[in-house]
Design an enzyme around this catalytic site. Structure first.
Site, PDB file in Angstrom:
ATOM      1  N   ASN A  34       4.370   3.318   4.890  1.00  0.00           N
ATOM      2  CA  ASN A  34       3.037   3.897   4.793  1.00  0.00           C
ATOM      3  C   ASN A  34       2.713   4.231   3.331  1.00  0.00           C
ATOM      4  O   ASN A  34       3.566   4.794   2.657  1.00  0.00           O
ATOM      5  CB  ASN A  34       3.001   5.189   5.611  1.00  0.00           C
ATOM      6  N   ASP A  99      10.910   3.341   3.575  1.00  0.00           N
ATOM      7  CA  ASP A  99       9.915   4.243   4.153  1.00  0.00           C
ATOM      8  C   ASP A  99       9.873   4.049   5.683  1.00  0.00           C
ATOM      9  O   ASP A  99      10.912   3.949   6.316  1.00  0.00           O
ATOM     10  CB  ASP A  99       8.539   4.021   3.486  1.00  0.00           C
ATOM     11  N   TRP A 100       8.674   3.966   6.277  1.00  0.00           N
ATOM     12  CA  TRP A 100       8.592   3.796   7.732  1.00  0.00           C
ATOM     13  C   TRP A 100       9.251   2.504   8.203  1.00  0.00           C
ATOM     14  O   TRP A 100       9.732   2.416   9.326  1.00  0.00           O
ATOM     15  CB  TRP A 100       7.142   3.880   8.224  1.00  0.00           C
ATOM     16  N   GLU A 123      14.926   4.083  -0.573  1.00  0.00           N
ATOM     17  CA  GLU A 123      13.955   5.113  -0.189  1.00  0.00           C
ATOM     18  C   GLU A 123      13.714   5.080   1.322  1.00  0.00           C
ATOM     19  O   GLU A 123      12.597   4.888   1.801  1.00  0.00           O
ATOM     20  CB  GLU A 123      12.645   4.923  -0.964  1.00  0.00           C
ATOM     21  N   HIS A 265       9.281   6.573  -5.116  1.00  0.00           N
ATOM     22  CA  HIS A 265       9.251   6.123  -3.723  1.00  0.00           C
ATOM     23  C   HIS A 265       8.869   4.657  -3.579  1.00  0.00           C
ATOM     24  O   HIS A 265       9.524   3.904  -2.871  1.00  0.00           O
ATOM     25  CB  HIS A 265       8.308   7.001  -2.906  1.00  0.00           C
TER      26      HIS A 265
END
Length: 291
Positions: A34, A99-100, A123, A265
């Protein structure tokens, strides 16, 4: 210099999912998070394509994939990614996740262990998050965006993820056309529903309960599985800070850790060539071991 790839589409659960691919051989599946899309991986794919069939998909509701009228819950995303893998008939997959994409990818590997040969992550979410693990700005921000109507106002109306967080969590300044590519899927308030739903789905201090047990489940599995893992470590990081990195290196077996230097990130935007080269090196090393 940005690599471009021709858009491809496949139907999954009645919706079109967009993906790009390059190379031939064993599949390497890139899963973004995201508020990004397969575009995040554009400069890493050409490296990976040297050692396999590099495929980057847009999660449902994101990028150029359709936006069906669904809840955009963790389970929905997992269902669509499973359907995508089936639709393309992908076997013996190497996952590259962030991430997601990591919550979806680690879960996929845990639930379909026989179909995954290795996991490269950066990350990523390797275990359920606790409030106290978080950097101060996230501690302030996350409870706010998880509370109605603040999350709706900040993310869907105010577009904070794309206008602010994407930039704050990348070291370099994105070019105009890069910003335009990230913004393109989300022109309206309604179109940003998937972006706004993700923060509500992150298991945080045990809630939502179902998502917490999913992440806790794959986290326990990661501590025992001999599946090859590549951990691309960036400092200071956001999801993986120094303490989390130390935990990963101590707790996960059969792991190769590469210190990639400075990054927050959206590390793919800062260090795509290094990430690509390290994935290739690790895949080559694990393939030669296998034979």
């Amino acid at each position: 210099h940005t690599h471009t790839h021709n858009p491809k589409y496949v139907e999954v659960l009645g919706s079109k999912m967009h993906y790009v691919e390059e190379g031939i051989g064993e599949p390497i599946l890139f899963l973004h998070g995201n508020p990004t899309s397969s575009y995040l991986w554009r400069n890493i794919i050409p490296h990976a394509a040297k050692v396999g069939r590099a495929i980057a998909v847009d999660l449902i509701g994101m990028g150029k994939s359709d936006k069906p009228d669904i809840g955009y819950h963790y389970d929905d995303h997992s269902r669509y990614v499973e359907g995508f893998v089936e639709a393309l008939g992908l076997k013996d997959i190497t996952l590259v996740i962030q991430d997601w994409g990591s919550l979806i990818g680690f879960r996929y590997a845990h639930e379909h262990e026989a179909n995954v040969r290795g996991i490269a992550f950066m990350e990523a979410s390797v275990r359920p998050l606790n409030f106290k693990d978080m950097p101060l700005d996230t501690r302030i921000m996350l409870p706010v965006v998880r509370t109605f109507p603040f999350g709706y106002l900040l993310i869907q109306v105010g577009n904070i993820f794309l206008s602010k967080l994407l930039h704050e969590m990348t070291l370099r300044k994105l070019a105009k056309e890069e910003i335009a590519a990230y913004n393109a899927p989300f022109p309206t308030i309604k179109s940003r529903k998937p972006v706004a739903q993700f923060p509500l789905e992150v298991p945080f201090d045990g809630k939502p309960v179902k998502n917490h047990s999913t992440v806790a489940g794959y986290s326990e599995w990661l501590k025992v599985t001999q599946m090859p893992k590549l951990f691309l470590k960036f400092s200071p990081g956001v999801l993986i800070n120094k303490d989390m990195a130390a935990w990963i290196e101590k707790s996960l077996p059969n792991i190769t850790t590469v210190d990639c230097g400075a990054g927050k990130h959206f590390v793919q935007e800062d260090d795509p060539d290094l990430i690509g080269q390290e994935i290739v090196a690790w895949m080559s090393a694990t393939q030669s071991k296998k034979k």
